[in-house]
Enzyme design. Structure first.
Site, PDB file in Angstrom:
ATOM      1  N   TYR A 151       3.058   6.211   2.359  1.00 33.13           N
ATOM      2  CA  TYR A 151       2.844   6.799   3.812  1.00 33.13           C
ATOM      3  C   TYR A 151       3.786   7.501   4.460  1.00 33.13           C
ATOM      4  O   TYR A 151       3.739   8.117   5.688  1.00 33.13           O
ATOM      5  CB  TYR A 151       1.899   5.741   4.626  1.00 33.13           C
ATOM      6  CG  TYR A 151       0.877   5.308   3.746  1.00 33.13           C
ATOM      7  CD1 TYR A 151       0.265   6.144   2.537  1.00 33.13           C
ATOM      8  CD2 TYR A 151      -0.027   4.362   4.109  1.00 33.13           C
ATOM      9  CE1 TYR A 151      -0.888   5.405   2.054  1.00 33.13           C
ATOM     10  CE2 TYR A 151      -1.103   3.754   3.555  1.00 33.13           C
ATOM     11  CZ  TYR A 151      -1.493   4.376   2.587  1.00 33.13           C
ATOM     12  OH  TYR A 151      -2.802   4.139   1.802  1.00 33.13           O
ATOM     13  N   LYS A 200       2.806  -1.812 -10.052  1.00 36.23           N
ATOM     14  CA  LYS A 200       2.548  -1.012 -11.140  1.00 36.23           C
ATOM     15  C   LYS A 200       3.819  -0.882 -11.989  1.00 36.23           C
ATOM     16  O   LYS A 200       4.060   0.437 -12.357  1.00 36.23           O
ATOM     17  CB  LYS A 200       1.809   0.298 -10.536  1.00 36.23           C
ATOM     18  CG  LYS A 200       1.139   1.180 -11.611  1.00 36.23           C
ATOM     19  CD  LYS A 200      -0.097   0.667 -12.374  1.00 36.23           C
ATOM     20  CE  LYS A 200      -0.877   1.434 -13.194  1.00 36.23           C
ATOM     21  NZ  LYS A 200      -1.956   0.666 -14.130  1.00 36.23           N
ATOM     22  N   ASP A 232      -3.972  -2.482 -10.572  1.00 37.22           N
ATOM     23  CA  ASP A 232      -5.431  -2.519 -11.429  1.00 37.22           C
ATOM     24  C   ASP A 232      -6.108  -4.032 -11.453  1.00 37.22           C
ATOM     25  O   ASP A 232      -7.263  -3.863 -11.425  1.00 37.22           O
ATOM     26  CB  ASP A 232      -5.451  -1.376 -12.611  1.00 37.22           C
ATOM     27  CG  ASP A 232      -4.306  -1.627 -13.240  1.00 37.22           C
ATOM     28  OD1 ASP A 232      -3.322  -2.252 -13.169  1.00 37.22           O
ATOM     29  OD2 ASP A 232      -4.341  -0.827 -14.440  1.00 37.22           O
ATOM     30  N   ASP A 256      -2.810  -1.692   1.328  1.00 33.92           N
ATOM     31  CA  ASP A 256      -3.896  -0.802   2.148  1.00 33.92           C
ATOM     32  C   ASP A 256      -5.122  -1.308   1.492  1.00 33.92           C
ATOM     33  O   ASP A 256      -6.248  -1.519   2.180  1.00 33.92           O
ATOM     34  CB  ASP A 256      -3.599   0.402   2.264  1.00 33.92           C
ATOM     35  CG  ASP A 256      -4.377   1.292   3.174  1.00 33.92           C
ATOM     36  OD1 ASP A 256      -5.159   0.440   3.962  1.00 33.92           O
ATOM     37  OD2 ASP A 256      -4.241   2.625   3.360  1.00 33.92           O
ATOM     38  N   ASP A 260      -8.703  -4.143   2.031  1.00 33.87           N
ATOM     39  CA  ASP A 260     -10.057  -3.901   2.535  1.00 33.87           C
ATOM     40  C   ASP A 260     -10.851  -4.496   1.417  1.00 33.87           C
ATOM     41  O   ASP A 260     -12.052  -5.063   1.967  1.00 33.87           O
ATOM     42  CB  ASP A 260     -10.111  -2.555   2.574  1.00 33.87           C
ATOM     43  CG  ASP A 260      -9.906  -1.746   3.561  1.00 33.87           C
ATOM     44  OD1 ASP A 260      -9.138  -2.076   4.429  1.00 33.87           O
ATOM     45  OD2 ASP A 260     -10.680  -0.628   4.009  1.00 33.87           O
TER      46      ASP A 260
END
Ligand code: NAD
Length: 366
Positions: A151, A200, A232, A256, A260
């Site tokens: 970001y 990852k 994942d 992020d 959620d």
């Protein structure tokens, strides 16, 4: 803080959409708890996002940053509008509400975002997971790095060989990882002493650096069990067996997304508080959810994530642990009988209430 009178300066960003509704309730609860525990809160109103664009033409002003820096902590509702209809999204990306949020995190050095997922005993029926999974309990925290990674890297779109090519850069330095790894281990020390680094590392160089630095920091915390999980797999494990987690440490974008998902398994996104911490005790406290423009002004918003964020503020920035615990207990008590519409229940004894009433009930329970 003034040691004699225990007085604190709190910046308040009401924000956009449901922001003003939920922050009003949190301030109501804060005033009540301050009265009960004998300290004083002084509020400075700050503008960020859409409300700042409307007032000053930009999503964040330097004056707001300076005012925030003078506070002991900042409490915030969510910012932003409906991108499909709000005029704020006709502006170029760097002038939109979300740009203000990224900028204030950077300006205030808020590098560690803690998002707490706890399934309250009385919300087990609101948990979308199987009863057998909910029964095992859910109580973990995600530490998301907040001022680096994808970001904050370079973003560009250019024409290459006659077609548009968009590039976003994901970069992390040793010190950016090290400081949040320390916060994560310290957080784990106060909990069940289990830390999972989510990455990852089978694909990304940045993830491999996260592993190296985190393993190095781990040497100072031999009591904490550190393990690693690919992102994942983590997204699957969060719904398969969330009870396995205590503290999850991860980079900005993975955090992020996972947070959620994590908020949903505790009943509703309207239940998840968050703390964004700088070095020292300063922090910015906000619900994990957005400004929910679809329900703004309808009194349907759940203010509990914001109220619980205010409790986090008392705990982490103001050192008022007893008051923080009192708020958490009051929320637990109120949930036995009352719910906002986002918290689905089959229990006919539970009364559905709006945002304002929920705030009144928590304040009264204090
Ligand atoms: P959102 O979190 O605002 O809403 C997603 C869904 O959850 C909606 O159906 C909404 O009604 C519901 N919801 C959210 N909070 C709720 C609450 N407290 N009580 C009951 N229901 C709730 O996400 P979105 O729709 O993707 O984003 C809306 C706006 O919020 C966008 O402008 C986005 O950029 C912004 N946003 C801001 C923040 C922030 O301020 N930190 C975070 C995420 C999104």
């Amino acid at each position: 803080m003034n040691a004699q009178s225990r007085s604190y300066q709190v910046g308040v960003i009401y924000g956009d959409g449901i922001g003003p509704e939920i922050v009003r309730e949190a301030v109501k609860v804060l005033d009540r708890v301050a009265e009960r525990f004998g300290f004083h809160l002084e509020y400075t109103q700050l503008y960020l996002g859409g409300s700042s664009i409307d007032r000053f033409g930009v999503p964040l002003t330097q004056e707001t940053v300076e005012l925030a820096k003078k506070c002991d902590a900042v409490l915030m509702g969510s910012i932003g509008g409906d991108p499909a209809t709000s005029p704020w999204y006709k502006l170029e990306p760097s002038k939109r509400p979300e740009a203000g949020l990224l900028a204030i995190r950077k300006s205030l050095g808020l590098f560690a975002n803690l998002r707490f997922s706890r399934l309250f005993e009385d919300l087990k029926d609101s948990c979308p997971l199987k009863e057998s999974i909910a029964r095992e309990g859910i109580d973990f925290v995600i530490l998301r790095e907040l001022t680096g990674g994808l970001y904050f890297g370079e973003h560009k779109t250019e024409v290459v060989d006659g077609e548009d090519v968009a590039t976003d850069v994901l970069s992390y330095s040793d010190h950016e990882i090290r400081r949040i790894a320390v916060t994560a281990f310290e957080t784990a020390m106060l909990r069940k002493k289990r830390l999972t680094l989510v990455d990852k590392a089978n694909v990304l160089d940045s993830s491999r650096l996260w592993r190296k630095v985190t393993a190095d920091v781990a040497k100072d915390y031999p009591q904490v069990t550190l393990d690693y999980m690919f992102v994942d797999n983590a997204s699957m494990q969060l719904v398969r067996k969330p009870s396995q987690f205590d503290v999850i440490l991860t980079e900005n974008m993975f955090g992020d997304i996972l947070s959620d998902e994590a908020s949903m398994i505790t009943g509703s996104i309207g239940m998840q508080p968050s703390a964004s911490l700088a070095e020292g005790t300063f922090g910015l406290y906000e619900p994990s959810h957005g400004s929910a423009p679809d329900i703004a002004g309808t009194d349907k918003a759940n203010p509990l994530a914001t109220i619980l964020s205010a409790a986090m503020m008392l705990r982490y920035s103001l050192g008022e642990e007893e008051a923080a615990e009192a708020i958490e207990k009051a929320v637990e008590e109120v949930l036995r009988k009352y719910r906002t519409p986002d918290l689905v229940t089959q229990n006919a004894q539970i009364e559905q209430v709006g945002c304002t009433r929920m705030g009144d009930l928590v304040a009264a329970s204090l």
